[in-house]
Design a protein around this motif. Structure first.
Motif, PDB file in Angstrom:
ATOM      1  N   THR A  56      -2.981   1.735 -12.882  1.00 62.19           N
ATOM      2  CA  THR A  56      -4.403   2.074 -13.015  1.00 62.19           C
ATOM      3  C   THR A  56      -5.241   0.908 -13.524  1.00 62.19           C
ATOM      4  N   ARG A  57      -4.679  -0.276 -13.560  1.00 65.54           N
ATOM      5  CA  ARG A  57      -5.352  -1.441 -14.129  1.00 65.54           C
ATOM      6  C   ARG A  57      -6.673  -1.763 -13.429  1.00 65.54           C
ATOM      7  N   TRP A  58      -6.676  -1.781 -12.104  1.00 65.21           N
ATOM      8  CA  TRP A  58      -7.885  -2.177 -11.369  1.00 65.21           C
ATOM      9  C   TRP A  58      -8.529  -1.000 -10.624  1.00 65.21           C
ATOM     10  N   ARG A  59      -8.128   0.198 -10.905  1.00 64.09           N
ATOM     11  CA  ARG A  59      -8.615   1.344 -10.159  1.00 64.09           C
ATOM     12  C   ARG A  59     -10.125   1.533 -10.286  1.00 64.09           C
ATOM     13  N   ASP A  60     -10.692   1.188 -11.402  1.00 65.99           N
ATOM     14  CA  ASP A  60     -12.134   1.377 -11.597  1.00 65.99           C
ATOM     15  C   ASP A  60     -12.962   0.250 -10.990  1.00 65.99           C
ATOM     16  N   ASP A  61     -12.346  -0.860 -10.616  1.00 64.94           N
ATOM     17  CA  ASP A  61     -13.071  -1.954  -9.977  1.00 64.94           C
ATOM     18  C   ASP A  61     -13.388  -1.578  -8.534  1.00 64.94           C
ATOM     19  N   GLY A  62     -14.567  -1.966  -8.088  1.00 65.51           N
ATOM     20  CA  GLY A  62     -15.004  -1.586  -6.746  1.00 65.51           C
ATOM     21  C   GLY A  62     -14.263  -2.296  -5.614  1.00 65.51           C
ATOM     22  N   TRP A  63     -13.647  -3.421  -5.873  1.00 62.53           N
ATOM     23  CA  TRP A  63     -12.979  -4.184  -4.823  1.00 62.53           C
ATOM     24  C   TRP A  63     -11.537  -3.732  -4.603  1.00 62.53           C
ATOM     25  N   TRP A  64     -10.955  -2.968  -5.551  1.00 67.22           N
ATOM     26  CA  TRP A  64      -9.524  -2.683  -5.518  1.00 67.22           C
ATOM     27  C   TRP A  64      -9.096  -1.871  -4.298  1.00 67.22           C
ATOM     28  N   TRP A  65      -9.665  -0.706  -4.093  1.00 66.64           N
ATOM     29  CA  TRP A  65      -9.195   0.163  -3.004  1.00 66.64           C
ATOM     30  C   TRP A  65      -9.513  -0.406  -1.621  1.00 66.64           C
ATOM     31  N   PRO A  66     -10.691  -0.993  -1.378  1.00 69.92           N
ATOM     32  CA  PRO A  66     -10.889  -1.624  -0.071  1.00 69.92           C
ATOM     33  C   PRO A  66      -9.895  -2.762   0.200  1.00 69.92           C
ATOM     34  N   THR A  67      -9.559  -3.513  -0.837  1.00 74.24           N
ATOM     35  CA  THR A  67      -8.591  -4.597  -0.662  1.00 74.24           C
ATOM     36  C   THR A  67      -7.205  -4.046  -0.345  1.00 74.24           C
ATOM     37  N   VAL A  68      -6.790  -3.037  -1.077  1.00 72.58           N
ATOM     38  CA  VAL A  68      -5.470  -2.432  -0.831  1.00 72.58           C
ATOM     39  C   VAL A  68      -5.405  -1.858   0.582  1.00 72.58           C
ATOM     40  N   ILE A  69      -6.436  -1.147   0.985  1.00 70.52           N
ATOM     41  CA  ILE A  69      -6.446  -0.543   2.323  1.00 70.52           C
ATOM     42  C   ILE A  69      -6.473  -1.625   3.400  1.00 70.52           C
ATOM     43  N   ALA A  70      -7.252  -2.671   3.208  1.00 74.06           N
ATOM     44  CA  ALA A  70      -7.330  -3.751   4.200  1.00 74.06           C
ATOM     45  C   ALA A  70      -5.991  -4.479   4.332  1.00 74.06           C
ATOM     46  N   VAL A  71      -5.335  -4.766   3.228  1.00 71.02           N
ATOM     47  CA  VAL A  71      -4.037  -5.452   3.278  1.00 71.02           C
ATOM     48  C   VAL A  71      -2.994  -4.581   3.952  1.00 71.02           C
ATOM     49  N   LEU A  72      -2.959  -3.305   3.600  1.00 67.56           N
ATOM     50  CA  LEU A  72      -1.992  -2.401   4.229  1.00 67.56           C
ATOM     51  C   LEU A  72      -2.276  -2.224   5.723  1.00 67.56           C
ATOM     52  N   ALA A  73      -3.541  -2.116   6.094  1.00 71.65           N
ATOM     53  CA  ALA A  73      -3.884  -2.002   7.512  1.00 71.65           C
ATOM     54  C   ALA A  73      -3.488  -3.264   8.272  1.00 71.65           C
TER      55      ALA A  73
END
Length: 192
Positions: free
Chosen positions: A53-70
């Motif tokens: 949960t370290r970066w979950r509140d940062d706005g860049w975290w989930w788009p970055t994770v989704i983009a890398v996985l995609a």
């Protein structure tokens, strides 16, 4: 070349996964891990709640994770499609005229076409590859021409002789060819 890259890539990925899995299994069964290992023992989790949960509140975290996985999924699908796609034609269907037909090995036709193309005047080296379907094969021809040869003349000789013989001997209606020509590069030599 692609086959070698695929084998090396598969070997490296397989060894990394095997080493990681064996080390994780050993630690899970009670072996003492080294100090630099990801977790400390069989009851430790790989990612703690704080790490997850370290970066979950940062706005860049989930788009970055989704983009890398995609991107990883797209690369894996591209690689799988390139591995599964057959580049060479294994056999050619020859119409024998009696309705039964016969199968001609694609490598045999490639070899004959390659030898005949390499024997043409001014051709230093030839490489032929059959593609397409067995009922309608196509060829990819790469020619290395000597410096004194006119490319138009070499192409005409290739189509009138080598490709025509292959088409007639296999009883094909057409044998389309993608021909690529390059010139032979000779090394400069010192004359004394």
């Amino acid at each position: 070349m692609l086959r070698t890259v695929n084998r090396v890539l598969l070997g490296v990925v397989g060894l990394v996964l095997l080493a990681f899995g064996a080390a994780t299994l050993a630690v899970g069964l009670g072996a003492s891990p080294p100090a630099w290992w990801l977790y400390d023992g069989p009851h430790d989790v790989l990612l703690s709640t704080a790490r997850r949960t370290r970066w979950r509140d940062d706005g860049w975290w989930w788009p970055t994770v989704i983009a890398v996985l995609a991107l990883l999924v797209l690369l894996a699908l591209w690689w799988l499609a390139s591995v599964l796609r057959r580049r060479r034609l294994g056999e050619v269907l020859v119409d024998t005229g009696d309705g039964a037909g016969a199968l001609l090995r694609g490598r045999a036709l490639e070899g004959v076409l390659e030898r005949e193309a390499a024997g043409l005047d001014g051709v230093a080296h030839a490489h032929v590859q059959l593609t397409g379907r067995r009922e309608a094969p196509q060829t990819r021809v790469r020619l290395q021409l000597e410096p004194h040869v006119d490319p138009g003349t070499a192409l005409r000789h290739l189509t009138d002789q080598a490709l025509a013989h292959a088409r007639d001997s296999a009883a094909l209606k057409a044998l389309p060819a993608d021909v690529r020509m390059t010139g032979v590069k000779h090394k400069a030599e010192r004359v004394s």
